[in-house]
Design a protein around this motif. Structure first.
Motif, PDB file in Angstrom:
ATOM      1  N   HIS A 264      42.241  27.704 -19.751  1.00 24.55           N
ATOM      2  CA  HIS A 264      43.374  27.083 -20.535  1.00 24.55           C
ATOM      3  C   HIS A 264      44.550  27.764 -19.987  1.00 24.55           C
ATOM      4  O   HIS A 264      45.556  26.993 -20.122  1.00 24.55           O
ATOM      5  CB  HIS A 264      43.102  27.091 -22.146  1.00 24.55           C
ATOM      6  N   VAL A 265      44.398  28.999 -19.845  1.00 28.14           N
ATOM      7  CA  VAL A 265      45.480  29.767 -19.094  1.00 28.14           C
ATOM      8  C   VAL A 265      45.734  28.900 -17.877  1.00 28.14           C
ATOM      9  O   VAL A 265      47.137  28.758 -17.610  1.00 28.14           O
ATOM     10  CB  VAL A 265      45.285  31.109 -18.685  1.00 28.14           C
ATOM     11  N   ALA A 266      45.003  28.653 -16.954  1.00 32.09           N
ATOM     12  CA  ALA A 266      45.501  27.961 -15.711  1.00 32.09           C
ATOM     13  C   ALA A 266      46.008  26.687 -16.042  1.00 32.09           C
ATOM     14  O   ALA A 266      47.002  26.192 -15.433  1.00 32.09           O
ATOM     15  CB  ALA A 266      44.252  27.698 -14.900  1.00 32.09           C
ATOM     16  N   ALA A 267      45.272  25.819 -16.955  1.00 32.51           N
ATOM     17  CA  ALA A 267      45.931  24.572 -17.379  1.00 32.51           C
ATOM     18  C   ALA A 267      47.414  24.793 -17.721  1.00 32.51           C
ATOM     19  O   ALA A 267      48.145  23.954 -17.565  1.00 32.51           O
ATOM     20  CB  ALA A 267      45.089  24.013 -18.441  1.00 32.51           C
ATOM     21  N   SER A 268      47.620  25.505 -18.504  1.00 32.66           N
ATOM     22  CA  SER A 268      49.260  26.133 -18.946  1.00 32.66           C
ATOM     23  C   SER A 268      50.074  26.263 -17.867  1.00 32.66           C
ATOM     24  O   SER A 268      51.480  26.117 -17.971  1.00 32.66           O
ATOM     25  CB  SER A 268      49.142  27.195 -20.171  1.00 32.66           C
ATOM     26  N   LEU A 269      49.512  26.695 -16.786  1.00 29.04           N
ATOM     27  CA  LEU A 269      50.390  27.062 -15.395  1.00 29.04           C
ATOM     28  C   LEU A 269      50.668  25.716 -14.550  1.00 29.04           C
ATOM     29  O   LEU A 269      51.123  26.010 -13.423  1.00 29.04           O
ATOM     30  CB  LEU A 269      49.840  28.193 -14.846  1.00 29.04           C
ATOM     31  N   ASN A 270      49.975  24.688 -14.843  1.00 26.29           N
ATOM     32  CA  ASN A 270      49.898  23.350 -14.000  1.00 26.29           C
ATOM     33  C   ASN A 270      49.683  23.615 -12.756  1.00 26.29           C
ATOM     34  O   ASN A 270      50.573  23.116 -11.997  1.00 26.29           O
ATOM     35  CB  ASN A 270      51.566  22.886 -14.196  1.00 26.29           C
ATOM     36  N   ILE A 271      48.493  24.114 -12.493  1.00 26.24           N
ATOM     37  CA  ILE A 271      48.201  24.202 -11.189  1.00 26.24           C
ATOM     38  C   ILE A 271      46.735  23.284 -10.981  1.00 26.24           C
ATOM     39  O   ILE A 271      46.057  23.007 -11.941  1.00 26.24           O
ATOM     40  CB  ILE A 271      47.545  25.868 -10.727  1.00 26.24           C
ATOM     41  N   LYS A 272      46.388  23.013  -9.715  1.00 24.74           N
ATOM     42  CA  LYS A 272      45.094  22.290  -9.583  1.00 24.74           C
ATOM     43  C   LYS A 272      43.968  23.072  -9.965  1.00 24.74           C
ATOM     44  O   LYS A 272      43.834  24.118  -9.709  1.00 24.74           O
ATOM     45  CB  LYS A 272      45.005  21.919  -8.118  1.00 24.74           C
ATOM     46  N   GLN A 273      43.340  22.341 -10.825  1.00 23.16           N
ATOM     47  CA  GLN A 273      42.051  23.310 -11.233  1.00 23.16           C
ATOM     48  C   GLN A 273      40.642  22.378 -11.568  1.00 23.16           C
ATOM     49  O   GLN A 273      40.844  21.133 -11.698  1.00 23.16           O
ATOM     50  CB  GLN A 273      42.372  24.344 -12.542  1.00 23.16           C
ATOM     51  N   VAL A 274      39.373  23.081 -11.456  1.00 24.03           N
ATOM     52  CA  VAL A 274      38.408  22.424 -11.642  1.00 24.03           C
ATOM     53  C   VAL A 274      37.788  23.319 -12.809  1.00 24.03           C
ATOM     54  O   VAL A 274      37.607  24.420 -12.730  1.00 24.03           O
ATOM     55  CB  VAL A 274      37.423  22.120 -10.442  1.00 24.03           C
ATOM     56  N   ALA A 275      37.390  22.550 -13.905  1.00 23.58           N
ATOM     57  CA  ALA A 275      36.681  23.223 -15.292  1.00 23.58           C
ATOM     58  C   ALA A 275      35.314  22.708 -15.340  1.00 23.58           C
ATOM     59  O   ALA A 275      35.214  21.490 -15.447  1.00 23.58           O
ATOM     60  CB  ALA A 275      37.610  22.889 -16.471  1.00 23.58           C
ATOM     61  N   ILE A 276      34.400  23.690 -15.390  1.00 25.62           N
ATOM     62  CA  ILE A 276      33.052  23.359 -15.433  1.00 25.62           C
ATOM     63  C   ILE A 276      32.485  23.345 -16.874  1.00 25.62           C
ATOM     64  O   ILE A 276      32.615  24.448 -17.571  1.00 25.62           O
ATOM     65  CB  ILE A 276      32.051  24.327 -14.407  1.00 25.62           C
ATOM     66  N   PHE A 277      31.807  22.414 -17.446  1.00 27.77           N
ATOM     67  CA  PHE A 277      31.444  22.411 -18.593  1.00 27.77           C
ATOM     68  C   PHE A 277      30.048  22.226 -18.618  1.00 27.77           C
ATOM     69  O   PHE A 277      29.336  21.466 -17.920  1.00 27.77           O
ATOM     70  CB  PHE A 277      31.885  21.387 -19.513  1.00 27.77           C
ATOM     71  N   GLY A 278      29.256  23.053 -19.682  1.00 27.49           N
ATOM     72  CA  GLY A 278      27.909  23.167 -19.699  1.00 27.49           C
ATOM     73  C   GLY A 278      27.300  22.582 -21.138  1.00 27.49           C
ATOM     74  O   GLY A 278      27.187  21.596 -21.452  1.00 27.49           O
ATOM     75  N   SER A 279      27.404  23.879 -21.951  1.00 28.86           N
ATOM     76  CA  SER A 279      26.859  23.609 -23.425  1.00 28.86           C
ATOM     77  C   SER A 279      28.097  23.141 -24.347  1.00 28.86           C
ATOM     78  O   SER A 279      27.635  22.699 -25.331  1.00 28.86           O
ATOM     79  CB  SER A 279      26.358  24.960 -23.864  1.00 28.86           C
ATOM     80  N   SER A 280      29.341  22.976 -23.703  1.00 24.26           N
ATOM     81  CA  SER A 280      30.387  22.629 -24.527  1.00 24.26           C
ATOM     82  C   SER A 280      30.762  21.240 -24.195  1.00 24.26           C
ATOM     83  O   SER A 280      30.313  20.755 -23.275  1.00 24.26           O
ATOM     84  CB  SER A 280      31.555  23.588 -24.594  1.00 24.26           C
ATOM     85  N   ASP A 281      31.785  20.870 -24.932  1.00 27.74           N
ATOM     86  CA  ASP A 281      31.952  19.329 -24.708  1.00 27.74           C
ATOM     87  C   ASP A 281      33.402  19.166 -24.336  1.00 27.74           C
ATOM     88  O   ASP A 281      34.631  19.637 -24.950  1.00 27.74           O
ATOM     89  CB  ASP A 281      32.076  18.729 -26.146  1.00 27.74           C
ATOM     90  N   PRO A 282      33.945  18.618 -23.132  1.00 27.68           N
ATOM     91  CA  PRO A 282      35.224  18.526 -22.398  1.00 27.68           C
ATOM     92  C   PRO A 282      36.040  17.659 -23.371  1.00 27.68           C
ATOM     93  O   PRO A 282      37.317  17.553 -23.169  1.00 27.68           O
ATOM     94  CB  PRO A 282      34.952  18.011 -21.146  1.00 27.68           C
ATOM     95  N   LYS A 283      35.472  16.854 -24.303  1.00 25.71           N
ATOM     96  CA  LYS A 283      36.287  15.572 -25.228  1.00 25.71           C
ATOM     97  C   LYS A 283      36.814  16.620 -26.247  1.00 25.71           C
ATOM     98  O   LYS A 283      37.824  16.234 -27.032  1.00 25.71           O
ATOM     99  CB  LYS A 283      35.431  14.762 -25.780  1.00 25.71           C
ATOM    100  N   LYS A 284      36.074  17.829 -26.595  1.00 21.09           N
ATOM    101  CA  LYS A 284      36.791  18.792 -27.606  1.00 21.09           C
ATOM    102  C   LYS A 284      37.956  19.600 -27.338  1.00 21.09           C
ATOM    103  O   LYS A 284      38.822  19.717 -27.917  1.00 21.09           O
ATOM    104  CB  LYS A 284      35.769  19.487 -28.545  1.00 21.09           C
TER     105      LYS A 284
END
Length: 330
Positions: A264-284
């Motif tokens: 979430h910190v990286a998202a707030s800095l507006n840089i290109k990123q890939v976020a890996i989701f396993g047991s959690s839900d990217p919709k939430k």
């Protein structure tokens, strides 16, 4: 009425605190002249202090799950002098609503939960259609026809401080990839460290600098990454404070992480990123950035929201191959 001063009781998780900034932005959009104070656990304060919408941060000296009614009452006695017109409680627990109640704040907004009927007097009914955490937070905002709901998060970064931290370690001619292999919640949210190493090695071969970041709890992951990359990664895991991590991430062109606070910190800095989701839900809890790409398989057993895989295979993570991530990231 335009509240002159609003107290926010903030969340404990770093990721949720970054998401909460969208609420803070919305309040300031509705009430530009209001004063916004945020009370939250000490470990979140470095984040809060990087949010321009927050006029004052208040460190709460409680550990996870600690009730300590007396200490909460003592803090509330001090806060009573601030003359808040409203409190907004972002978490659903009984204890989180005590300070606004003890402080005598006239309007105390929050969702009902854990028998808070007397503590919360501006009760918001939780809309079951609001699944994302950010939408739930925004449901607690003052109502206005002109509310800008498209606002993103944006922490203040200090690139010059990041360069100071990396002095002598970073080539000025190379792109920088930041990686955060940890996740405080548990192993079911952590992509295999061997896969992180594969991505790092590929990036290094393609002329990138790679920096690993994380808390002191992630240091074993950092040591394994050092071994698998032959110490070619700049390892800052457990060696920087949270504010410094923000500044270092601001120097990155790309960022790879699990679903974690640093995502979430990286998202707030507006840089290109890939976020890996396993047991959690990217919709939430998705990263709130148009530059973010998600890696999520959506298996029949996902999301389970467990700290450890109940089926003991973690296929939701292991079946996300490094080659797929490299294509999205580098």
């Amino acid at each position: 009425m335009n509240p002159k001063k609003i107290l926010i009781i903030g969340p404990s998780w770093l990721g949720d605190m970054v998401i909460a900034q969208k609420l803070f932005k919305t309040i300031k959009d509705i009430y530009p002249n209001s004063k916004l104070h945020v009370a939250s656990p000490a470990w979140t304060i470095p984040l809060v202090s990087r949010m321009p919408e927050v006029d004052q941060s208040i460190s709460l000296p409680f550990s996870h799950g600690e009730l300590n009614i007396l200490k909460r009452y003592q803090i509330a006695k001090v806060l009573r002098l601030e003359g808040y017109s409203q409190a907004i409680v972002l978490t659903n627990s009984f204890k989180s609503a005590l300070i606004p109640f003890f402080a005598g704040i006239p309007k105390r907004t929050g969702f009902l939960g854990e028998m808070r009927f007397a503590l919360i007097n501006d009760c918001i009914k939780k809309d079951p259609s609001l699944y994302r955490t950010v939408d739930q937070f925004l449901a607690l905002a003052p109502k206005s026809k002109n509310t800008k709901v498209s606002l993103s998060t944006s922490l203040i970064s200090k690139p010059s401080q990041g360069k100071r931290i990396l002095a002598g370690k970073l080539s000025r001619f190379k792109k920088v990839l930041g990686i955060a292999p940890g996740a405080e919640y548990g192993e079911s949210k952590r992509w295999p460290i061997e896969y992180f190493a594969d991505v790092a090695n590929e990036a290094i071969q393609n002329g990138w600098e790679v920096i690993s970041l994380g808390s002191a709890n992630d240091q074993d992951l950092g040591k394994t990454l050092d071994r698998l990359t032959k110490n070619k990664v700049i390892n800052l895991i457990g060696k920087t404070k949270l504010g410094e991590v923000i500044d270092v991430i601001s120097l990155c062109q790309s960022f790879l992480s699990n679903d974690s606070g640093l995502m979430h910190v990286a998202a707030s800095l507006n840089i290109k990123q890939v976020a890996i989701f396993g047991s959690s839900d990217p919709k939430k809890t998705p990263p709130l950035s148009r530059h973010a790409k998600l890696a999520y398989l959506g298996l029949s057993c996902s999301p389970c929201f467990e700290r450890v895989c109940p089926l003991q295979h973690t296929n939701c993570l292991k079946n996300i191959r490094p080659s797929e991530i490299i294509k999205k990231l580098i």
